[in-house]
Design a protein around this motif. Structure first.
Motif, PDB file in Angstrom:
ATOM      1  N   ARG A  86     -21.868  -6.244 -15.370  1.00 44.65           N
ATOM      2  CA  ARG A  86     -22.245  -4.784 -15.754  1.00 44.65           C
ATOM      3  C   ARG A  86     -22.535  -3.848 -14.180  1.00 44.65           C
ATOM      4  NH1 ARG A  86     -25.590  -7.230 -19.608  1.00 44.65           N
ATOM      5  NH2 ARG A  86     -27.296  -6.833 -18.365  1.00 44.65           N
ATOM      6  N   THR A  87     -23.197  -4.624 -13.478  1.00 43.03           N
ATOM      7  CA  THR A  87     -23.688  -3.909 -12.180  1.00 43.03           C
ATOM      8  C   THR A  87     -22.367  -3.672 -11.269  1.00 43.03           C
ATOM      9  OG1 THR A  87     -25.741  -4.993 -12.377  1.00 43.03           O
ATOM     10  CG2 THR A  87     -25.049  -3.987 -10.145  1.00 43.03           C
ATOM     11  N   LEU A 135     -25.288  -9.468 -16.363  1.00 46.18           N
ATOM     12  CA  LEU A 135     -25.918  -8.581 -15.390  1.00 46.18           C
ATOM     13  C   LEU A 135     -25.077  -8.024 -14.302  1.00 46.18           C
ATOM     14  CD1 LEU A 135     -28.077  -6.430 -14.932  1.00 46.18           C
ATOM     15  CD2 LEU A 135     -29.290  -8.464 -13.815  1.00 46.18           C
ATOM     16  N   ARG A 182     -35.494 -13.208 -17.370  1.00 48.41           N
ATOM     17  CA  ARG A 182     -35.533 -11.886 -16.836  1.00 48.41           C
ATOM     18  C   ARG A 182     -36.207 -10.962 -18.028  1.00 48.41           C
ATOM     19  NH1 ARG A 182     -30.598 -12.987 -15.586  1.00 48.41           N
ATOM     20  NH2 ARG A 182     -29.725 -11.268 -16.990  1.00 48.41           N
TER      21      ARG A 182
END
Length: 613
Positions: free
Chosen positions: A308-309, A305, A461
């Motif tokens: 990607r962020t 994550l 998550r």
């Protein structure tokens, strides 16, 4: 007779008369001699008597003299003994005073009327970092002032202090100085009656740290009061906006433009809720559900994550050590804190760089605690986020946790990201430390308490839901805000639940009394008007039917179901404003018999209320 030959010769020569005269003269002389002898004997007897009296007088007079001498000798001996004892006591007193001075954590130096050093203790040299050669009697005070005035040293006096002291030489002067190593010193000069003075130097570093902690606590309290007072009403308004937008969005599936506008409005409402939550986090008034977290299993799932962020121009590295301790913290808040730190790191590396997530075990001992007054010595699980960005100056580092403080341009940041991180870690009983230098990057270290006596859980998550869980249970919704109550009931009804509603606790009890057998779950606001609050309502309902589940709603968590920032054991809370998905999943979670989420094929598993018989 002695004169006979002479008398016979006189008779022969001169006759009888001449001889008779000679004889008579000798008789007179003999008588005279006898008298003289008697007188002599009398005088000798008198002299002997006088000598006897003199001897006795001398003897009688010598005795008091001897006694006097003996008494004087005794007095002299006592005086000498007292003098020796007094001298020994003075030596002992001087030794005790010296030991006392050397044992003080304060530096003390005594200067005479001529402003020359008379006495001092060891701490005086240590605190002022003085060479030992200077510490000798008769060193002038001016020498110390001149020595400490050198660049890089702590100035013993300044021109302002000298002028202030000169206005009233009998008045004690107190002023503060800061050493190059960050130690805060308080210097006090107290005059003495003889014209000299005593110089006392105290290390006030711990007091300065304690004052800093107190100021931070007061600041958080002020922000908490300001935020908490408006959070409940503000979150109720956001709940109405967000709930209605999501409800409408679920119905308008054909109009893409309207969907986009609704999405933007929902994003703005959610952003407002996030800002309120960040302020509550800084004030340590957010509800936490701490659990033992297996960091080695949780953090690797966060790395994709982050990649990607942050974008391709940021290299993300992950480092962990073997035998990691479990951390006691709220998993969702920990993930949010790491994301906030990663986003800050990305902004500090506009041209690209490297972000490193490091996990480790750390023991913060008493030595570390002496320099950080708020730290409780013990075992901690550490999560460190490091970047290779432009770094920060010490002045900026000292302010990074202040709410609304940011170095970003206007409109590029709220200044609440690190504020939230700080509040979360402190509320969790941990410690956060920022290390940074201009041009050398920044490292933020989160120290979370080590979890003991609990089984570590692996956080997961939730992804984008395919379908929301539905149900057919009966829910009693109690909310004093009509608009909030209306949208909550609409969402639950749309999900298939049978919904009963009430505006306050007393009405809720009446409604429950009329439908006690049918009600499976109580959804109630914590803050209700009237005599029956949300906590009391839940207790009275469960006293009548223990199998009824309870979910609390609140826009401000400083209330009866949250103590010291943590939910009561077994409590279920959904914070306002909540999304449609969040309400659906929370209700499904509490009512869940076995499964409450769609299966792998996307089919909805209908929920049945669990009955505890």
């Amino acid at each position: 007779m002695r004169n006979s030959p002479k008398t016979v010769q006189a008779r022969r020569d001169s006759g009888l008369e001449t001889a008779l005269r000679i004889v008579n003269t000798d008789a007179v002389l003999a008588a005279m001699l006898a008298d003289e002898q008697r007188l002599l004997d009398e005088r000798l007897a008198q002299n002997d008597a006088r000598a006897w009296w003199v001897r006795w007088l001398v003897i009688a007079g010598s005795a008091p003299a001897v006694l006097t001498l003996l008494w004087a000798a005794r007095l002299l001996n006592q005086a000498w003994s007292r003098s020796y004892k007094t001298e020994a006591e003075q030596r002992d007193l001087a030794l005790r005073l010296r030991t006392t001075l050397d044992s003080l954590s304060q530096g003390v130096a005594v200067f005479g009327p001529d402003r020359r050093l008379a006495s001092w203790n060891e701490c005086f040299q240590v605190l002022l970092d003085l060479p030992r050669a200077m510490l000798r009697p008769s060193t002038t005070y001016a020498s110390f002032v001149e020595h400490t005035a050198e660049p890089g040293r702590l100035a013993l006096e300044t021109a302002d202090q000298i002028r202030h002291g000169g206005q009233n030489p009998r008045e004690a002067v107190t002023y503060e100085r800061e050493r190059a190593d960050g130690h805060h010193l308080e210097i006090r000069r107290t005059p003495m009656p003889d014209g000299g003075f005593v110089l006392t130097i105290s290390d006030m570093t711990k007091r300065a740290q304690a004052e800093g902690v107190l100021r931070e606590a007061q600041k958080m309290q002020a922000i908490g009061q300001l935020t908490g007072g408006s959070a409940h009403d503000f979150n109720n308004l956001l709940q109405v906006i967000l709930g209605n937008l999501e409800f409408v969005r679920a119905k308008l599936t054909d109009d893409a433009k309207l969907q986009q506008r609704i999405e933007r409005a929902a994003w703005a409402a959610q952003r407002g809720a996030t800002l309120t939550g960040q302020l509550l986090a800084f004030a340590r008034k957010q509800p936490l559900a701490p659990a033992a977290i297996d960091l080695a299993a949780t953090m690797p799932d966060l790395i994709p994550l982050l990649r990607r962020t942050l974008g391709e121009h940021i290299e993300v590295r992950y480092v962990e050590t073997a035998g990691l301790w479990p951390a006691m913290a709220d998993p969702a808040q920990l993930e949010s804190a790491v994301l906030n730190l990663a986003l800050n790191a990305r902004d500090a590396m506009p041209g690209g760089g490297r972000l490193t997530i490091e996990l480790g075990n750390k023991v913060l001992d008493r030595g570390y605690g002496r320099h950080h007054a708020e730290v409780v010595p013990g075992d901690y699980a550490m999560v460190a986020v490091s970047d290779t960005g432009h770094g920060m100056t010490p002045e900026v580092v000292s302010r990074v946790f202040e709410p609304f403080f940011t170095t970003k341009p206007d409109g590029k940041g709220t200044g609440l990201g690190l504020t939230m991180v700080f509040g979360f870690v402190k509320q969790s009983g941990g410690h956060v430390k920022i290390y940074s230098e201009p041009g050398e990057g920044t490292t933020a270290k989160l120290y979370l308490p080590r979890a003991t006596g609990a089984t570590a859980v692996v956080g997961q998550r939730s992804g984008v839901p395919v379908n929301l869980p539905r149900g057919s249970a009966t829910v009693l919704a109690v909310e004093d805000e009509a608009a909030v109550r209306e949208i909550a009931c609409a969402i639950l009804a749309d999900l298939g639940y049978r919904v009963l509603e009430a505006a306050d606790g007393e009405e809720g009890l009446r409604t429950f009394g009329a439908n006690a057998v049918a009600i499976d779950l109580l959804l109630t606001d914590v803050v209700l008007p009237g005599r029956v609050r949300g906590r009391e309502l839940a207790e009275r309902v469960q006293a009548l039917r223990p199998e009824v589940r309870v979910v609390f709603m609140s826009g401000y968590t400083e209330n009866s179901i949250v103590h010291h920032g943590r939910l009561d054991d077994g409590g279920h809370l959904i914070g306002k404003p909540f999304k449609r998905e969040q309400l659906a999943r929370k209700v499904a979670e509490v009512l869940r018999p076995v499964a409450a989420v769609p299966d792998g094929a996307g089919k909805v598993v209908e929920l049945r209320p669990r009955r505890d018989v």
